[in-house]
Design an enzyme around this catalytic site. Structure first.
Site, PDB file in Angstrom:
ATOM      1  N   GLU A   1      -1.623  -9.166   3.287  1.00 15.24           N
ATOM      2  CA  GLU A   1      -1.518  -9.685   4.664  1.00 15.24           C
ATOM      3  C   GLU A   1      -2.880 -10.020   5.280  1.00 15.24           C
ATOM      4  OE1 GLU A   1      -1.069  -6.589   3.733  1.00 15.24           O
ATOM      5  OE2 GLU A   1      -1.515  -5.114   5.289  1.00 15.24           O
TER       6      GLU A   1
ATOM      7  N   CYS B   1       0.831  -1.203   0.000  1.00 14.41           N
ATOM      8  CA  CYS B   1       0.000   0.000   0.000  1.00 14.41           C
ATOM      9  C   CYS B   1       0.869   1.258   0.000  1.00 14.41           C
ATOM     10  CB  CYS B   1      -1.018  -0.044   1.129  1.00 14.41           C
ATOM     11  SG  CYS B   1      -2.502   0.881   0.699  1.00 14.41           S
TER      12      CYS B   1
ATOM     13  N   HIS C   1      -3.678  -5.228   0.162  1.00 13.59           N
ATOM     14  CA  HIS C   1      -3.120  -5.765   1.417  1.00 13.59           C
ATOM     15  C   HIS C   1      -3.149  -7.290   1.420  1.00 13.59           C
ATOM     16  CE1 HIS C   1      -2.893  -1.970   3.752  1.00 13.59           C
ATOM     17  NE2 HIS C   1      -3.798  -1.603   2.866  1.00 13.59           N
TER      18      HIS C   1
END
Ligand code: GLN
Length: 537
Positions: free
Chosen positions: A513, A385, A511
């Site tokens: 993650e 990001c 993202h």
């Protein structure tokens, strides 16, 4: 749809905060799931923010984002990572959201002239939110974690809602109360009084806990457990010890050894069938604990004083490391501490560099310096990001020669806005819930690192940002070696950039993650960690 098939499990906390209710909830859910049940976990947060999206990470750590674009408490990340299943808007509710709903209804005249009160209107709305998940008919169990500590003023309406549900003949539910049993080193004793007081406090609100989970740093002898059971109106088998674990992923096994899942089934009047099937989970732990190599990855961020700010990134690295039998040591590096002059010295021992997401100006030049170091020295790099945006800014400044290349988030008047506000953001003034949020599609280019990692062309990833790559510069970037290898098929937004002639340089606007789980580590993290191991050998 009725929710009569669904069993509800409430998890409350006493004595102190940070006891790990989220991990206990996720571990119990894992064990029930491993017995073949469908389970979801919900978090009720007693604060007045409508969601945690506007909170500074120093307050509550990371803001997790669901596929359907909810900005949520970080515990939802644990739920997804443990269960390998997705959560949604309905899985996180705050007091702010409850009141907002009730007040909107009042303005619409829906209460027909009645006085709107905490009981019954707020508690009814809490109960409705709890049962929404059960009423989908998708779950055998809904585990509801109640944030905060019993006795807090803010928690009272939630505890009252639980009290009412316990007496509702339509609802089959139990309460698990988590407390702390401190050890006094001066007298060498474990102390149960705080637990007794906390259980009493819950009783004062009309709620009797069914199961107690005692967090402790020392093993609790049976006679102490029996004493707690006696004083707290709990059956002795329902006093469960929860000792500190080496990793959070061991907690399901510890809870299985303590028979938490069996006690839960028994209390709910259910049959205890065969043992849970958690072999894959155990295989993950085995790989995690027996790595064949070690690598060092620098995580560059500005909130590193509170590691929870990057919890999903940390966990994704753990999952990926275990998959590749690689121990990843994370060096937490403050972006504010990095300057052009010291960056080589500070980053020289790293096998990989990860530049974290973020907002605002603080520390951004340090992040850009870290990108430059990784690019020039061919150190495997992942930018997430804002980390990706920094990679674009760095490349613009140092390769394309656009000295004032910047994001308009920080320099509104730059002549080279290589990162700029997305079109649909331009008219937005409210801060809460207005970013580009949730899952969007992305098409990957042939012969890219990303395509090789995912093994498919069309992927979906979660977003949380307002700014994006400025496509006016795309040609220039591509002809100089930074390629857009992932693009949104509808709007043409650049979602992934990769640098050629570099062993592994990937920046992602989304993202990854948020979607790595224990059983399904995220392919980009897996490949990133593999690249760090390769660059070391
Ligand atoms: N601040 C940047 C944006 O809004 C990046 C956000 C992030 O890193 N999550 O676009």
């Amino acid at each position: 749809m009725p929710d009569s098939k669904t069993k509800y499990i409430f998890v409350t906390g006493g004595v102190t905060s940070s006891l790990g209710k989220g991990i206990i909830s996720a571990s119990l859910a894992k064990l029930l799931q491993a017995r073949g049940f469908s389970v979801t976990i919900q978090k009720l947060d007693p604060y007045i923010n409508v969601d945690p999206g506007t909170l500074n990470p120093y307050e509550h750590g990371e803001c997790f984002v669901t596929d359907d674009g909810a900005e949520t408490d970080l515990d939802l990340g644990h739920y997804e990572r443990f269960l390998d299943s997705k959560t949604s808007q309905a899985n996180n509710v705050t007091t702010g959201r409850i009141y907002q709903h009730v007040i909107n209804k009042e303005r619409e005249g829906a209460y027909l002239g009645k006085t709107v009160q905490v009981i019954p209107h707020i508690t009814d709305e809490i109960k409705r939110r709890i049962r929404i998940l059960g009423k989908t008919g998708d779950y055998d169990f809904v585990i509801t974690e109640i944030g905060g500590t019993v006795g807090d003023i803010e928690s009272l309406p939630y505890i009252e809602a639980v009290r009412q549900l316990k007496w509702d003949p339509e609802v089959n539910c139990i309460v698990i109360h988590l407390t702390l049993v401190p050890y006094l080193s001066t007298s060498g004793e474990l102390k149960t009084k705080p637990t007794q007081h906390s259980v009493k406090q819950l009783q004062e609100s009309g709620v009797q806990a069914d199961i107690l989970v005692l967090r402790t740093e020392h093993s609790i002898p049976d006679d102490v457990k029996r004493k707690v059971a006696l004083f707290c109106n709990i059956s002795p088998d329902a006093v469960i010890e929860s000792a500190n674990a080496e990793t959070i992923y061991e907690v399901p096994l510890l809870m299985q050894a303590e028979k938490l899942d069996q006690v839960v089934l028994k209390k709910l009047g259910m049959e205890i069938n065969a043992d849970p099937e958690i072999n894959e989970w155990k295989a993950f732990l085995k790989r995690f604990k027996n790595p064949k190599r070690t690598v060092h990855i620098g995580l560059i961020g500005k909130y590193i004083e509170l590691k929870d700010s990057y919890i999903s990134i940390h966990e994704s690295i753990i999952h990926a490391g275990a998959k590749g039998e690689t121990e990843v040591k994370i060096d937490w590096i403050h972006s504010e501490s990095l300057k052009e002059e010291n960056v080589a010295e500070k980053l020289k021992n790293l096998d990989g560099i990860l530049v974290a997401p973020g907002f605002g100006e603080r520390g951004i030049e340090g992040k850009i310096a870290a990108v430059k170091y990784a690019r020039e020295n061919k150190v495997p790099f992942m930018g997430i990001c804002l980390g990706m945006q920094c990679a674009v800014i760095e490349f613009g400044r140092n390769v394309l020669g656009l000295k004032d290349a910047h994001t308009t988030e920080i320099n509104k008047d730059t002549k080279n806005p290589v990162i700029f506000l997305m079109e649909e953001q331009k008219t937005i003034t409210d801060k809460g819930g207005t970013m580009r949020l949730g899952a969007y599609e992305c098409r990957l280019s042939e012969n890219s690192i990303a395509k090789r990692a995912y093994g498919k062309e069309l992927i979906t990833e979660r977003h949380r940002h307002r700014f994006e790559f400025n496509n006016k510069y795309l040609k220039d970037y591509e002809s100089n070696g930074m390629k857009a290898t992932g693009v949104n098929p509808e709007g043409g937004m650049v979602e992934i950039v990769e640098v050629e002639d570099h062993p592994w340089f990937v920046g992602v606007q989304f993202h990854p993650e948020y979607s790595s789980t224990v059983l399904n580590p995220h392919p980009l993290f897996v490949e990133f960690v593999a690249a760090t191991a390769k660059s070391k050998s």
